[in-house]
Design a protein around this motif. Structure first.
Motif, PDB file in Angstrom:
ATOM      1  N   VAL A   1      31.446  18.624  37.602  1.00  0.00           N
ATOM      2  CA  VAL A   1      31.638  17.421  36.781  1.00  0.00           C
ATOM      3  C   VAL A   1      33.124  17.189  36.524  1.00  0.00           C
ATOM      4  O   VAL A   1      33.628  16.053  36.597  1.00  0.00           O
ATOM      5  CB  VAL A   1      30.871  17.552  35.441  1.00  0.00           C
ATOM      6  N   MET A   2      33.849  18.279  36.234  1.00  0.00           N
ATOM      7  CA  MET A   2      35.268  18.199  35.920  1.00  0.00           C
ATOM      8  C   MET A   2      36.067  17.663  37.110  1.00  0.00           C
ATOM      9  O   MET A   2      36.917  16.783  36.973  1.00  0.00           O
ATOM     10  CB  MET A   2      35.776  19.589  35.518  1.00  0.00           C
TER      11      MET A   2
ATOM     12  N   SER B   1      40.039   6.013  30.532  1.00  0.00           N
ATOM     13  CA  SER B   1      40.443   7.429  30.625  1.00  0.00           C
ATOM     14  C   SER B   1      39.800   8.245  29.510  1.00  0.00           C
ATOM     15  O   SER B   1      39.403   9.392  29.714  1.00  0.00           O
ATOM     16  CB  SER B   1      41.965   7.562  30.578  1.00  0.00           C
ATOM     17  N   LEU B   2      39.669   7.646  28.323  1.00  0.00           N
ATOM     18  CA  LEU B   2      39.030   8.359  27.205  1.00  0.00           C
ATOM     19  C   LEU B   2      37.556   8.601  27.503  1.00  0.00           C
ATOM     20  O   LEU B   2      36.995   9.651  27.144  1.00  0.00           O
ATOM     21  CB  LEU B   2      39.175   7.553  25.908  1.00  0.00           C
ATOM     22  N   THR B   3      36.906   7.644  28.168  1.00  0.00           N
ATOM     23  CA  THR B   3      35.501   7.803  28.540  1.00  0.00           C
ATOM     24  C   THR B   3      35.328   8.982  29.492  1.00  0.00           C
ATOM     25  O   THR B   3      34.428   9.815  29.316  1.00  0.00           O
ATOM     26  CB  THR B   3      34.970   6.514  29.202  1.00  0.00           C
ATOM     27  N   ALA B   4      36.212   9.054  30.503  1.00  0.00           N
ATOM     28  CA  ALA B   4      36.139  10.164  31.467  1.00  0.00           C
ATOM     29  C   ALA B   4      36.428  11.496  30.783  1.00  0.00           C
ATOM     30  O   ALA B   4      35.753  12.503  31.044  1.00  0.00           O
ATOM     31  CB  ALA B   4      37.126   9.921  32.608  1.00  0.00           C
ATOM     32  N   THR B   5      37.423  11.500  29.897  1.00  0.00           N
ATOM     33  CA  THR B   5      37.766  12.726  29.174  1.00  0.00           C
ATOM     34  C   THR B   5      36.625  13.139  28.250  1.00  0.00           C
ATOM     35  O   THR B   5      36.302  14.332  28.133  1.00  0.00           O
ATOM     36  CB  THR B   5      39.054  12.520  28.341  1.00  0.00           C
TER      37      THR B   5
ATOM     38  N   THR C   1      34.483  16.692  28.015  1.00  0.00           N
ATOM     39  CA  THR C   1      34.353  17.455  26.764  1.00  0.00           C
ATOM     40  C   THR C   1      32.893  17.634  26.359  1.00  0.00           C
ATOM     41  O   THR C   1      32.444  18.738  26.036  1.00  0.00           O
ATOM     42  CB  THR C   1      35.119  16.748  25.632  1.00  0.00           C
ATOM     43  N   SER C   2      32.131  16.539  26.391  1.00  0.00           N
ATOM     44  CA  SER C   2      30.729  16.605  25.955  1.00  0.00           C
ATOM     45  C   SER C   2      29.887  17.439  26.905  1.00  0.00           C
ATOM     46  O   SER C   2      29.011  18.198  26.470  1.00  0.00           O
ATOM     47  CB  SER C   2      30.150  15.194  25.821  1.00  0.00           C
TER      48      SER C   2
ATOM     49  N   PHE D   1      27.776  20.815  25.953  1.00  0.00           N
ATOM     50  CA  PHE D   1      26.335  20.920  26.215  1.00  0.00           C
ATOM     51  C   PHE D   1      26.021  22.108  27.120  1.00  0.00           C
ATOM     52  O   PHE D   1      25.115  22.909  26.833  1.00  0.00           O
ATOM     53  CB  PHE D   1      25.834  19.621  26.839  1.00  0.00           C
ATOM     54  N   LEU D   2      26.764  22.213  28.225  1.00  0.00           N
ATOM     55  CA  LEU D   2      26.472  23.269  29.195  1.00  0.00           C
ATOM     56  C   LEU D   2      26.756  24.653  28.640  1.00  0.00           C
ATOM     57  O   LEU D   2      25.996  25.602  28.872  1.00  0.00           O
ATOM     58  CB  LEU D   2      27.287  23.017  30.472  1.00  0.00           C
TER      59      LEU D   2
END
Length: 578
Positions: free
Chosen positions: A177-178, A240-244, A248-249, A253-254
């Motif tokens: 994902v990263m 960019s904040l959405t992707a960041t 983070t989320s 979760f993982l």
């Protein structure tokens, strides 16, 4: 992808490799910091499984000393890392800004015609800041974090292979994902730099042109334009904040899933006496040592992605061709007479849109050549070619028989003087602006230039004289006063070639009379090109070239052209009537 490789290769060669010793020391420090960090989880098992059940006070004292020593090592290495790498990164930023600024000033005039000054300021001041994440703690922490995660992973396997692989699955998913997110983020960061430069450029123009804006009551229009730019910037940041936030989320979760799995499996093992409480606590702490660097690496990766986007733009700028190409401009001028010849010269700013057509004329050393004609006819283009601001597309311009396109620009321009209609003055004193042409000039040379340009006529009335501060672009002076300072600057430079671009237009009669006198001194024994709308100022020129639509339609002295009753006669008689 290839562009990313090129950019990182360039960045590695330019910034990291020359500082490899400092980076290597940083790596050693972060490894020491990482190893010291493992002392607590390792000693936790000893505390829970051995020291506490046996009530061994000596071992407890030893354990506390070992842990405090490890914490001290962590603190010292952390301070040394910041002191060593962060300071070096800031030093590099200052050096890189200076390099980019030098590069900008070596680029041709047409580059500046096509780019806003505010946008270029952003290229110098903002884009280069990302380099701190390469040479600073960012890259080293990325490598150090990787080492910590690998060591923690090895220790986790030794405790429990099953629990380790339960953790590993969500970590691998997080890594995928990263990487996907970084692929999306990098173009966004690159676009942000461009948008930011455009908004900064427009704001700079607005502030510089505030008198025009207020004069035309255009504040609302400018506000709207700026708001639209700011909105585009906001939309970019939102992406960019959405992707960041996704990174983070998903990590939260993982890692939460992994923790839940470990609690279940660990609890089962403890209840079945196949794992000690010390092993479980040690595993949990070591898990943090493996996962925390990975999460940290995602943040560092985001910073490095932004850094590479900025360095992409810096690389593009640094690789632009300079106007003083050392392979082509090999001729160094020491002394020259100043005979300039245009030989069948054509020029175009854009392909298939020629603005000069087969221009040929000679300007002998010490002569005055006047260029007249309608606006947009090509007068300033001819002057730009003589000043080497432009290069012919066809034909050549020669100086004493040497093609100017082969001449080292510095050796030529050291003997070139330019006085423009709206000449540039720095915010500072009158003295500083005149000395700009020749900083090492003596007081006698300065005073000679001041008197020659009649600058003393108005500075003698100022309380501070030549030390009067004139404001940004000389806003506190009249047009005639600014022009005289420009002429004084040219006199001090003592050039062999002079370009006067409409230097006497839009001036009152008194100012024009002073400037005519000072220009007479400036042009004496110097090859001069004069662009003038006021034809009364060029009657004594050695030759007058009438330019229309990129062609020389008439040439000769004032009286000769008047007698011909052609285009020059029309222009002159029209001006005489008004």
């Amino acid at each position: 992808m290839s562009k990313q490789k090129v950019s990182f290769g360039w960045a590695f060669k330019e910034f990291i490799w020359p500082r490899r010793k400092i980076v290597f020391i940083g790596l050693i420090l972060i490894i020491l910091k990482s190893l010291a960090g493992f002392v607590i989880p390792i000693q936790t098992k000893t505390l829970i499984d051995d020291i506490v059940p046996n009530k061994d006070m000596n071992a407890l004292y030893t354990l506390v000393i070992v842990i405090v020593s490890a914490l001290l090592i962590q603190a010292l290495t952390s301070f040394s890392l910041t002191r060593l790498l962060s300071v070096e990164a800031q030093h590099l930023i200052s050096l890189l800004r200076a390099q980019v600024q030098k590069k900008l000033l070596r680029l041709p005039i047409n580059f500046f015609d096509n780019n806003k000054s505010g946008a270029l300021v952003s290229r110098v001041m903002t884009d280069v800041e990302g380099v701190r994440n390469l040479v600073g703690t960012g890259l080293v922490q990325l490598i150090g974090g990787s080492i910590t995660a690998i060591l923690a992973f090895i220790l986790l396997i030794k405790i429990s292979i099953t629990m380790t692989f339960v953790v590993l699955v969500p970590v691998i998913v997080f890594g995928v994902v990263m990487l996907k997110a970084f692929g999306v983020i990098r173009p966004i960061f690159k676009a942000r730099g461009k948008i930011n430069a455009e908004v900064t450029g427009r704001l700079t123009e607005t502030l510089n042109g505030v008198r025009v804006i207020k004069g035309f009551n255009a504040e609302a229009q400018e506000n709207k334009t700026f708001e639209e730019g700011v909105e585009r910037l906001f939309q970019n940041v939102k992406k960019s904040l959405t992707a960041t936030a996704l990174i983070t989320s998903s990590s939260t979760f993982l890692i939460g899933l992994a923790s839940a799995g470990i609690m279940g499996i660990g609890g089962y093992y403890i209840m079945n006496d196949t794992m000690s409480l010390g092993d479980f606590v040690q595993f949990t702490i070591l898990l943090g040592f493996m996962v925390a660097p990975i999460v940290q690496m995602s943040n560092i990766g985001s910073q490095l992605t932004e850094a590479m986007a900025g360095l992409d733009r810096t690389q593009e700028l640094m690789e632009l061709e300079e106007e003083n190409n050392p392979e082509q401009r090999t001729v160094l001028l020491n002394k020259f007479a100043g005979n300039i010849v245009f030989d069948d010269v054509s020029f175009s700013y854009e392909e298939s849109k020629e603005v000069l057509h087969n221009i040929s004329f000679s300007a002998p050393a010490g002569s005055v050549t006047a260029l007249v004609g309608s606006s947009g006819s090509g007068k300033s283009t001819i002057a730009g070619l003589a000043a080497t601001f432009l290069n012919p597309k066809k034909g050549k311009v020669t100086l004493d028989g040497t093609d100017l396109s082969t001449v080292n620009l510095s050796s030529y321009r050291s003997k070139l003087g330019v006085v423009l209609q709206d000449d540039f003055l720095y915010e500072g004193t009158i003295r500083e602006n005149i000395l700009f042409a020749k900083a090492e000039a003596t007081e006698e040379q300065l005073q000679a230039a001041v008197k020659g340009a009649y600058v003393n006529e108005f500075t003698d009335r100022f309380d501070e004289g030549l030390n009067t501060v004139i404001g940004e672009r000389g806003v506190k002076l009249s047009g005639g006063q600014r022009q005289r300072i420009s002429i004084a600057r040219a006199l001090l430079a003592d050039p062999k070639i002079i370009i006067l671009d409409e230097a006497t237009s839009n001036l009152d009669t008194e100012s024009e009379s002073y400037i005519q006198k000072s220009l007479g001194l400036l042009m004496q024994d110097r090859t001069t090109f004069v662009i003038a709308h006021r034809l009364s100022t060029i009657q004594q020129a050695d030759q007058i070239l009438v330019i229309e639509e990129g062609n020389i339609v008439e040439r000769g002295k004032h009286d000769e052209l008047i007698a011909q009753k052609g285009r020059y006669y029309e222009l002159y008689t029209y001006q005489s009537r008004i």
